[in-house]
Design a protein around this motif. Structure first.
Motif, PDB file in Angstrom:
ATOM      1  N   GLY A  34       0.965  -1.227  -0.029  1.00 28.98           N
ATOM      2  CA  GLY A  34       0.020   0.032  -0.151  1.00 28.98           C
ATOM      3  C   GLY A  34       0.951   1.234  -0.196  1.00 28.98           C
ATOM      4  O   GLY A  34       1.924   1.419   0.299  1.00 28.98           O
ATOM      5  N   TRP A  35       0.355   2.312  -0.514  1.00 24.78           N
ATOM      6  CA  TRP A  35       0.809   3.624  -0.486  1.00 24.78           C
ATOM      7  C   TRP A  35       0.038   4.402   0.356  1.00 24.78           C
ATOM      8  O   TRP A  35      -1.255   4.314   0.598  1.00 24.78           O
ATOM      9  N   TYR A  36       0.689   5.083   1.466  1.00 24.69           N
ATOM     10  CA  TYR A  36       0.088   5.935   2.642  1.00 24.69           C
ATOM     11  C   TYR A  36       0.330   7.408   2.570  1.00 24.69           C
ATOM     12  O   TYR A  36       1.565   7.713   1.924  1.00 24.69           O
ATOM     13  N   ARG A  37      -0.286   8.263   3.132  1.00 23.50           N
ATOM     14  CA  ARG A  37       0.244   9.510   3.019  1.00 23.50           C
ATOM     15  C   ARG A  37      -0.420  10.159   4.292  1.00 23.50           C
ATOM     16  O   ARG A  37      -1.204   9.717   4.959  1.00 23.50           O
ATOM     17  N   GLN A  38       0.443  11.083   4.873  1.00 22.92           N
ATOM     18  CA  GLN A  38       0.148  11.837   6.030  1.00 22.92           C
ATOM     19  C   GLN A  38       0.105  13.606   5.786  1.00 22.92           C
ATOM     20  O   GLN A  38       1.567  13.824   5.475  1.00 22.92           O
ATOM     21  N   ALA A  39      -0.797  14.362   5.693  1.00 27.08           N
ATOM     22  CA  ALA A  39      -0.617  15.830   5.321  1.00 27.08           C
ATOM     23  C   ALA A  39      -0.531  16.346   6.708  1.00 27.08           C
ATOM     24  O   ALA A  39      -0.841  15.682   7.789  1.00 27.08           O
ATOM     25  N   PRO A  40      -0.108  17.669   6.762  1.00 27.69           N
ATOM     26  CA  PRO A  40       0.116  18.229   8.017  1.00 27.69           C
ATOM     27  C   PRO A  40      -1.022  18.334   8.864  1.00 27.69           C
ATOM     28  O   PRO A  40      -2.203  18.425   8.418  1.00 27.69           O
ATOM     29  N   GLU A  41      -1.140  17.756  10.264  1.00 29.76           N
ATOM     30  CA  GLU A  41      -2.209  17.939  11.154  1.00 29.76           C
ATOM     31  C   GLU A  41      -3.182  16.856  10.747  1.00 29.76           C
ATOM     32  O   GLU A  41      -4.302  17.066  11.153  1.00 29.76           O
ATOM     33  N   LYS A  42      -2.832  15.980   9.993  1.00 30.10           N
ATOM     34  CA  LYS A  42      -4.109  15.046   9.648  1.00 30.10           C
ATOM     35  C   LYS A  42      -3.517  13.567  10.061  1.00 30.10           C
ATOM     36  O   LYS A  42      -2.029  13.337  10.144  1.00 30.10           O
ATOM     37  N   VAL A  47      -3.944   5.188   0.524  1.00 33.13           N
ATOM     38  CA  VAL A  47      -4.571   6.086  -0.565  1.00 33.13           C
ATOM     39  C   VAL A  47      -4.689   5.014  -1.816  1.00 33.13           C
ATOM     40  O   VAL A  47      -5.540   5.281  -2.552  1.00 33.13           O
ATOM     41  N   ALA A  48      -3.740   3.915  -1.526  1.00 36.81           N
ATOM     42  CA  ALA A  48      -3.908   2.814  -2.921  1.00 36.81           C
ATOM     43  C   ALA A  48      -3.189   1.721  -2.238  1.00 36.81           C
ATOM     44  O   ALA A  48      -2.363   1.837  -1.569  1.00 36.81           O
ATOM     45  N   ARG A  49      -3.825   0.520  -2.790  1.00 43.62           N
ATOM     46  CA  ARG A  49      -3.409  -0.630  -2.452  1.00 43.62           C
ATOM     47  C   ARG A  49      -3.370  -1.737  -3.708  1.00 43.62           C
ATOM     48  O   ARG A  49      -4.146  -1.385  -4.661  1.00 43.62           O
ATOM     49  N   ILE A  50      -2.483  -2.593  -3.541  1.00 39.93           N
ATOM     50  CA  ILE A  50      -2.290  -3.670  -4.438  1.00 39.93           C
ATOM     51  C   ILE A  50      -2.004  -4.865  -3.929  1.00 39.93           C
ATOM     52  O   ILE A  50      -1.178  -5.299  -3.181  1.00 39.93           O
ATOM     53  N   THR A  51      -2.857  -5.916  -4.177  1.00 40.86           N
ATOM     54  CA  THR A  51      -2.608  -7.073  -3.692  1.00 40.86           C
ATOM     55  C   THR A  51      -1.617  -7.899  -4.375  1.00 40.86           C
ATOM     56  O   THR A  51      -0.990  -7.309  -5.860  1.00 40.86           O
ATOM     57  N   ILE A  52      -1.153  -9.008  -3.928  1.00 43.16           N
ATOM     58  CA  ILE A  52       0.032  -9.956  -4.613  1.00 43.16           C
ATOM     59  C   ILE A  52      -0.560 -10.346  -5.958  1.00 43.16           C
ATOM     60  O   ILE A  52       0.369 -10.181  -6.930  1.00 43.16           O
ATOM     61  N   GLY A  53      -1.831 -10.504  -6.164  1.00 43.87           N
ATOM     62  CA  GLY A  53      -2.199 -10.813  -7.276  1.00 43.87           C
ATOM     63  C   GLY A  53      -2.300  -9.740  -8.578  1.00 43.87           C
ATOM     64  O   GLY A  53      -2.561  -9.743  -9.799  1.00 43.87           O
ATOM     65  N   GLY A  54      -2.145  -8.355  -7.841  1.00 41.69           N
ATOM     66  CA  GLY A  54      -2.412  -7.160  -8.781  1.00 41.69           C
ATOM     67  C   GLY A  54      -3.611  -6.472  -8.883  1.00 41.69           C
ATOM     68  O   GLY A  54      -3.822  -5.563  -9.306  1.00 41.69           O
ATOM     69  N   THR A  55      -4.355  -6.752  -7.973  1.00 44.87           N
ATOM     70  CA  THR A  55      -5.769  -6.239  -7.793  1.00 44.87           C
ATOM     71  C   THR A  55      -5.339  -4.946  -7.123  1.00 44.87           C
ATOM     72  O   THR A  55      -4.923  -4.806  -6.041  1.00 44.87           O
TER      73      THR A  55
END
Length: 114
Positions: A34-42, A47-55
């Motif tokens: 997965g890709w994660y993000r953290q904005a200031p004060e949040k 934000v996005a995930r991908i399984t081993i199989g590519g889903t």
């Protein structure tokens, strides 16, 4: 073992960036990523995930603009970010999904300027 994201930077509204994250084979081959993000004060968000199989699955806020992919030969996960807007400004991290505490790296800063 920390997962290090790279590719962030300063970009104008509407611009594009591609983030990368390389992992060891033992992590990459046996985990959804997965890709994660953290904005200031949040709080940090996935934000996005991908399984081993590519889903793939995306947060509503990035759907249609971001694309997550994985290269199994390189043990690398990518996040292509298009049509960036100011609300995308954040530190971006990669991790497994679900995340593991020990895998959090320093992240890569994405700043979108108006």
């Amino acid at each position: 073992v920390q997962l290090q994201a790279s590719g962030g930077g300063l970009v104008q509204i509407g611009g594009t960036l591609r983030l990368s994250c390389a992992a060891s084979r033992s992590i990459f081959w046996f985990n959804d990523m997965g890709w994660y993000r953290q904005a200031p004060e949040k709080q940090r968000e996935l934000v996005a995930r991908i399984t081993i199989g590519g889903t793939t699955k995306y947060a509503d806020s990035v759907k249609g603009r971001f694309t997550i992919s994985r290269d199994n030969a390189k043990n690398t996960v990518y996040l292509q970010m298009n049509s960036l807007n100011v609300e995308d400004t954040a530190v971006y991290y990669c991790n497994t999904d679900p995340s593991r505490i020990g895998y959090w790296g320093q992240g890569t800063l994405v700043t979108v300027s108006s």
